[in-house]
Write a protein that holds these residues in place. Sequence first.
Motif, PDB file in Angstrom:
ATOM      1  N   CYS A 479       0.834  -1.210   0.000  1.00  0.00           N
ATOM      2  CA  CYS A 479       0.000   0.000   0.000  1.00  0.00           C
ATOM      3  C   CYS A 479       0.869   1.260   0.000  1.00  0.00           C
ATOM      4  O   CYS A 479       0.598   2.224  -0.726  1.00  0.00           O
ATOM      5  N   LYS A 480       1.913   1.249   0.809  1.00  0.00           N
ATOM      6  CA  LYS A 480       2.823   2.396   0.880  1.00  0.00           C
ATOM      7  C   LYS A 480       3.561   2.573  -0.452  1.00  0.00           C
ATOM      8  O   LYS A 480       3.762   3.702  -0.931  1.00  0.00           O
ATOM      9  N   VAL A 481       3.951   1.461  -1.073  1.00  0.00           N
ATOM     10  CA  VAL A 481       4.665   1.513  -2.357  1.00  0.00           C
ATOM     11  C   VAL A 481       3.770   2.106  -3.436  1.00  0.00           C
ATOM     12  O   VAL A 481       4.215   2.917  -4.256  1.00  0.00           O
ATOM     13  N   GLN A 525      -6.382   5.105   1.780  1.00  0.00           N
ATOM     14  CA  GLN A 525      -5.862   6.040   2.777  1.00  0.00           C
ATOM     15  C   GLN A 525      -4.453   6.503   2.404  1.00  0.00           C
ATOM     16  O   GLN A 525      -4.098   7.663   2.571  1.00  0.00           O
ATOM     17  N   GLN A 526      -3.614   5.569   1.897  1.00  0.00           N
ATOM     18  CA  GLN A 526      -2.257   5.928   1.477  1.00  0.00           C
ATOM     19  C   GLN A 526      -2.282   6.798   0.215  1.00  0.00           C
ATOM     20  O   GLN A 526      -1.546   7.782   0.103  1.00  0.00           O
ATOM     21  N   CYS A 527      -3.137   6.426  -0.736  1.00  0.00           N
ATOM     22  CA  CYS A 527      -3.202   7.160  -2.009  1.00  0.00           C
ATOM     23  C   CYS A 527      -3.742   8.574  -1.825  1.00  0.00           C
ATOM     24  O   CYS A 527      -3.433   9.472  -2.625  1.00  0.00           O
ATOM     25  N   ALA A 528      -4.543   8.773  -0.794  1.00  0.00           N
ATOM     26  CA  ALA A 528      -5.114  10.103  -0.556  1.00  0.00           C
ATOM     27  C   ALA A 528      -4.021  11.144  -0.322  1.00  0.00           C
ATOM     28  O   ALA A 528      -4.229  12.335  -0.558  1.00  0.00           O
ATOM     29  N   ILE A 529      -2.856  10.683   0.100  1.00  0.00           N
ATOM     30  CA  ILE A 529      -1.744  11.602   0.384  1.00  0.00           C
ATOM     31  C   ILE A 529      -1.136  12.140  -0.911  1.00  0.00           C
ATOM     32  O   ILE A 529      -0.758  13.305  -0.998  1.00  0.00           O
ATOM     33  N   THR A 530      -1.039  11.267  -1.911  1.00  0.00           N
ATOM     34  CA  THR A 530      -0.307  11.628  -3.140  1.00  0.00           C
ATOM     35  C   THR A 530      -1.198  11.835  -4.364  1.00  0.00           C
ATOM     36  O   THR A 530      -0.790  12.474  -5.325  1.00  0.00           O
ATOM     37  N   MET A 531      -2.413  11.297  -4.352  1.00  0.00           N
ATOM     38  CA  MET A 531      -3.313  11.428  -5.499  1.00  0.00           C
ATOM     39  C   MET A 531      -3.943  12.815  -5.508  1.00  0.00           C
ATOM     40  O   MET A 531      -4.147  13.421  -4.460  1.00  0.00           O
ATOM     41  N   SER A 532      -4.247  13.311  -6.687  1.00  0.00           N
ATOM     42  CA  SER A 532      -4.911  14.617  -6.768  1.00  0.00           C
ATOM     43  C   SER A 532      -6.289  14.530  -6.107  1.00  0.00           C
ATOM     44  O   SER A 532      -6.929  13.473  -6.081  1.00  0.00           O
ATOM     45  N   LYS A 533      -6.731  15.665  -5.594  1.00  0.00           N
ATOM     46  CA  LYS A 533      -8.012  15.718  -4.884  1.00  0.00           C
ATOM     47  C   LYS A 533      -9.170  15.322  -5.804  1.00  0.00           C
ATOM     48  O   LYS A 533     -10.071  14.569  -5.416  1.00  0.00           O
ATOM     49  N   GLU A 534      -9.119  15.782  -7.033  1.00  0.00           N
ATOM     50  CA  GLU A 534     -10.188  15.486  -7.992  1.00  0.00           C
ATOM     51  C   GLU A 534     -10.265  13.993  -8.291  1.00  0.00           C
ATOM     52  O   GLU A 534     -11.355  13.393  -8.272  1.00  0.00           O
ATOM     53  N   ALA A 535      -9.103  13.359  -8.521  1.00  0.00           N
ATOM     54  CA  ALA A 535      -9.086  11.934  -8.830  1.00  0.00           C
ATOM     55  C   ALA A 535      -9.562  11.109  -7.638  1.00  0.00           C
ATOM     56  O   ALA A 535     -10.291  10.124  -7.799  1.00  0.00           O
ATOM     57  N   ASN A 558     -13.642   0.481   9.960  1.00  0.00           N
ATOM     58  CA  ASN A 558     -12.403   0.888   9.281  1.00  0.00           C
ATOM     59  C   ASN A 558     -12.704   1.854   8.137  1.00  0.00           C
ATOM     60  O   ASN A 558     -11.882   2.725   7.822  1.00  0.00           O
ATOM     61  N   ALA A 559     -13.855   1.706   7.506  1.00  0.00           N
ATOM     62  CA  ALA A 559     -14.271   2.669   6.484  1.00  0.00           C
ATOM     63  C   ALA A 559     -14.491   4.041   7.119  1.00  0.00           C
ATOM     64  O   ALA A 559     -14.124   5.072   6.533  1.00  0.00           O
ATOM     65  N   SER A 560     -15.054   4.059   8.333  1.00  0.00           N
ATOM     66  CA  SER A 560     -15.227   5.323   9.066  1.00  0.00           C
ATOM     67  C   SER A 560     -13.873   5.966   9.365  1.00  0.00           C
ATOM     68  O   SER A 560     -13.692   7.177   9.200  1.00  0.00           O
ATOM     69  N   LYS A 561     -12.925   5.125   9.799  1.00  0.00           N
ATOM     70  CA  LYS A 561     -11.581   5.639  10.099  1.00  0.00           C
ATOM     71  C   LYS A 561     -10.918   6.197   8.841  1.00  0.00           C
ATOM     72  O   LYS A 561     -10.211   7.210   8.885  1.00  0.00           O
ATOM     73  N   CYS A 562     -11.155   5.542   7.729  1.00  0.00           N
ATOM     74  CA  CYS A 562     -10.596   6.009   6.458  1.00  0.00           C
ATOM     75  C   CYS A 562     -11.190   7.368   6.082  1.00  0.00           C
ATOM     76  O   CYS A 562     -10.471   8.282   5.662  1.00  0.00           O
ATOM     77  N   LEU A 563     -12.510   7.519   6.244  1.00  0.00           N
ATOM     78  CA  LEU A 563     -13.163   8.801   5.950  1.00  0.00           C
ATOM     79  C   LEU A 563     -12.619   9.912   6.833  1.00  0.00           C
ATOM     80  O   LEU A 563     -12.453  11.052   6.381  1.00  0.00           O
TER      81      LEU A 563
END
Length: 605
Positions: A479-481, A525-535, A558-563
């Motif tokens: 996931c981190k990769v 959750q990991q991708c939210a850091i690097t992915m564009s907001k729109e995508a 866990n879905a709640s924690k992700c949100l």
Amino acid sequence: INQGRTRQEQTHSSIACRMGDELYPIAVLIEELKNEDTQIRLNSIKRLSTIGLALGEERTRKELMPFLHGEPLEDDEEILLAIALELAQFVPLVGGAAFAHTILPPLESLAATEETVVREQAVASINIIGKQMSVAQIEEHVVPLVQRLAVDIGWASRVSACGLFGVVIHADGISQGSALKMKEQFEKLCDDEMPMVRKSAAGNIGAIAEGASAEVVKTDFIPLFTKLIADEQDNVRPVAVEAAVSFAKVLGPEDTSALLIPSLHTASKDRSWRVRHVVAENFVALQQACGLDLARTELATMLVRLLKDQEKEVRMEAVTQLPHLCEGMPHADLVTVFGHSVMPHVGPLSHDSSPHVRVKLAAVLVEVAAIVGKEKSVEILVPIFVELLRDDAAETRLSVVGGLGKLNEVVGTECITEHILPELQHLAEDVQWRVRLAMSHQFPPLGQALGEAAFDSYLTEMLMHWLSDPVFAIRQSACKVVSDLLKIFGDGWAKKTVVPKVQAMAVEGPERTYIARLTSLMVIQQCAITMSKEALNKTLLPSVLKLCKDSVPNVRFNASKCLEAIAGRVDKGSAVKDVKPQLEAMLKDTDSDVKFYAQAALAAY
């Protein structure tokens, strides 16, 4: 501890009743040193400095020192060690350097004990005190002390004496007579019948030689060194090898070549593997002391000999020294040395019978590649890398995989793509999960070097497969990769590769376990850091909202924690229209954990 303090307080009060104030500190010390409780005795010794201050300089010299010297040394090793440590700091307490000799008698007794740690600390303390004494004091007090220990019938005294010659021989202004006496006595100890004494002499001869001139070393100490390094006892010769470093620092290259190198060559072929191991272990120090010219002409040959040693421990140590061979030499000369002397012997090590040797080789191979450059690495080292990637030992494969990023910097993308990446595909399902984990750590630098097209051809499928790995650490790393690769390849790669995989994993069905759905949340959750907001809002947020309605409570909370984690990346429209209503609905969930985490997530919006 409190009970011990109580006993000590009771003892002190009873003594105070019977003794005057002048005798009180010594009386307390005597009483406590006779106590059966070891901790009380130890605490008393650790307060020796305080007692010395209370007594004053004169009484410390005349009462405390004789008392410590007169006490029978049959106490616990820890007590005796504490005494030896404390006395090293006593010079100011006895009136300064002029009276430092008054501390020596109790230390002399400690230097004669058979407990190694006590004996060694006593010697260290005598050396500390001796360096603060005048030449006259050394002549009067230290020289006789060393002579008494050196001729004592007990082997422990003679062992200690070996560590005290330097403080006399190197004292400024010492008379020639005293220096000569000490050298003659040390020479006798080098021939002592007890191996322990000769070992101590070998261990101290280097320190003595370092403070002498090259001429004195050649005439007085080299003959002793030559004798010790050829000693019949296996435990003496290794210590003598270590002393060679000190000799080489004093002697010039010419004298080192003539007087030391022959003995070192002999040691590298010694019948005892421990001697050969010490030669390998001290290779870097020897090289620094001998200089690069001797390293090229003599030490390189010695190292190659050790690489072919019959004992695996020696080969292992020799392999670890490879990157340091001729360190500091101009690069062109360095490549020549490796090309002619070392490289022909590296290949056979990849077939070594010991997996431990192969592991060591795998760990240093990248450093060797950086030294010899691209051409030699592609020709000689890359085939060895490929072979080690197929090694039966998991630790070997692990070491090779850990260096792939650096190897790419040396040999280039084309070579990695042609030779290494096809082998990596076979390791995607390696039975050892640590190998898979190490491989995953190399993916971001490889992605940076290879580019999106080459990475997709060889490695993307492997990475997506790891998102379903049975080992949590692998899934977490994958996931981190994915997130790190998004920084390199951008949203286009995510939409083409990551999003379809995550959406498929987020679907609830009989063929998928809830673990896959939890992993999809980790990826998002990991991708939210690097992915564009729109995508993120268009492609991955719907999957999170879908998982909020999952049949498994663990997935829902866990879905709640992700949100909650991605709240800062969700646009206001989606938050009001989709996220908040979903979280409010979850507040009525039958599972208490789901309600708790939904409430926490709602607070973030």
